[in-house]
Structure formats: structure tokens, C-alpha cells
Write an enzyme that holds these catalytic residues in place. Sequence first.
Site, short mmCIF file in Angstrom:
data_model
loop_
_atom_site.label_atom_id
_atom_site.label_comp_id
_atom_site.label_asym_id
_atom_site.label_seq_id
_atom_site.Cartn_x
_atom_site.Cartn_y
_atom_site.Cartn_z
N TYR A 164 30.69 40.40 43.89
CA TYR A 164 31.90 41.21 44.46
C TYR A 164 32.36 40.48 45.81
CZ TYR A 164 34.66 44.88 45.04
OH TYR A 164 36.03 45.74 45.66
N LYS A 168 36.16 38.44 45.70
CA LYS A 168 37.31 39.19 47.15
C LYS A 168 38.30 38.05 48.27
CE LYS A 168 38.27 43.36 44.48
NZ LYS A 168 39.40 42.69 43.68
#
Length: 241
Positions: A164, A168
Site C-alpha cells: 500500500y 501511494k
Amino acid sequence: MSEQKTALVTGANKGIGYEIAAGLGALGWRVGVGARDAERREAAVAKLRAGGADAFGVPLDVTDDASVTAAARLVEDHAGRLDTLVNNAGITGSAAQTPTTADLDTVRAAVETNVIGVIRVTNAMLPLLRRAASPRIVNVSSSVGSLTRQSTPGAEVGPIAVAYSPSKTFLNGVTVQYARELHDTNILINLACPGYCATDLNGFRGHRTPEQGAATAIRLATLPDDGPTGRFFDDDGEVPW
């Protein structure tokens, strides 16, 4: 062509995405609710309409070329142009996962949705955005994608998340590249960090509400023509890269 502004929000059937759609709807915008799940999508549309918003459903799987192409056609049929695109759809990729124990399929899935999906949707919607007087693109990121914060000793950046968090960071870099390419256009593209909101993405452990998390994205979606581009913001201002 209607003077009413139109926005498309991906992943808008719940959580932060829904609140972004609701906030824009409250401003009088026509809002496309992009979501994969038909039942949840139509329930969100019905709830938005009950609250007075001009909302319509957009079947949309950001990982599927045909779905994204069909979504662009649907938005064109509804509005003829797109004033704002909010790329909110995302997955955690199993939030806590260390590099040494990483499941590579999980990492790939996070990048496919959180990065490649944003590129896919943005490129499909760009022709419609170019028809708008003041087009805006907002990519929903996270402070866990900040390399500065991740590498600062003692900073509160959550668990190690090799899928994750880097997805980003990747999204942040892609957004800067879009800003560079679009610098001589009237399209402003920025990143919004909603903060740690209580949503089903994190098992509702966040300390902020989805409505609070939507505020920065709504502000960036409605920037004036002299607003910033290629920047990363949260409620407190700019987030360090």
C-alpha cells in the site's frame, strides 16, 4: 451545453468517495458515482438523490480497459464534458506486510488498482476534461506515501506496508508527471491526503470521519483557475514528498 458542473468520483459508493460525491452534490454539481458493485452503486445514487444531489451511477472497474472506456462514454452521454475527476478508488493490498514476507501478487494488485487504474481512468477521461472551462483532477493519496514521513525517525506512519504505502508513493510520482505534461493547459491536478479515516478499508479503526477526509479533495476539486498543480495536500496544508 449545460452550465452545471459534472464530476466523476471513482470508488464513490461508500466511505470517503461517497462523502466527496455528497460534498460536490451539495455544491450543485452533477456527480457520477463510479463503482464496481451494482447494488452498492445504485444504493449510493439513491441516497445522494434523496439528499438533493444530482447523481448518476457509473459502472466502473478501474482495472478493466473495457469498463473504463464504457464509463467515459456514459459520462459523455450524461454531460458532454467532465469538469472534475476524483480518482479515489483504491485497495490496501493487505495493509501490514513487510518486504521480506511480501506476497508479490498482493503488491501487483495494489499497483494495478492504486496506480495503473488511476492512469487508465485519467487518460480515458482527459478528452472530456479538455472540454471543460476549468478542469480539475484530484488523486486521493495518503501520507504513508510520503518518503519524508516514512523515513523520519519517530514519525507516526503506521505499520510497514510494502504494497500500500509504496503504491501511494508511486501515485504521487505519477501525478507530478501529469502536472509536468499538462503544465501548458488549464487542467490542474493535485493529490489529496484524507487522513486516517474510519472506513471499511481499515476496519473502521481511523480517528477521522469520512466526511472530514473528503474535505481536502473537495477543495482541490473546486480550485480557482490560479490554484496550484502538481502538489500534495492534507487539511493542514502541503504534505512533504
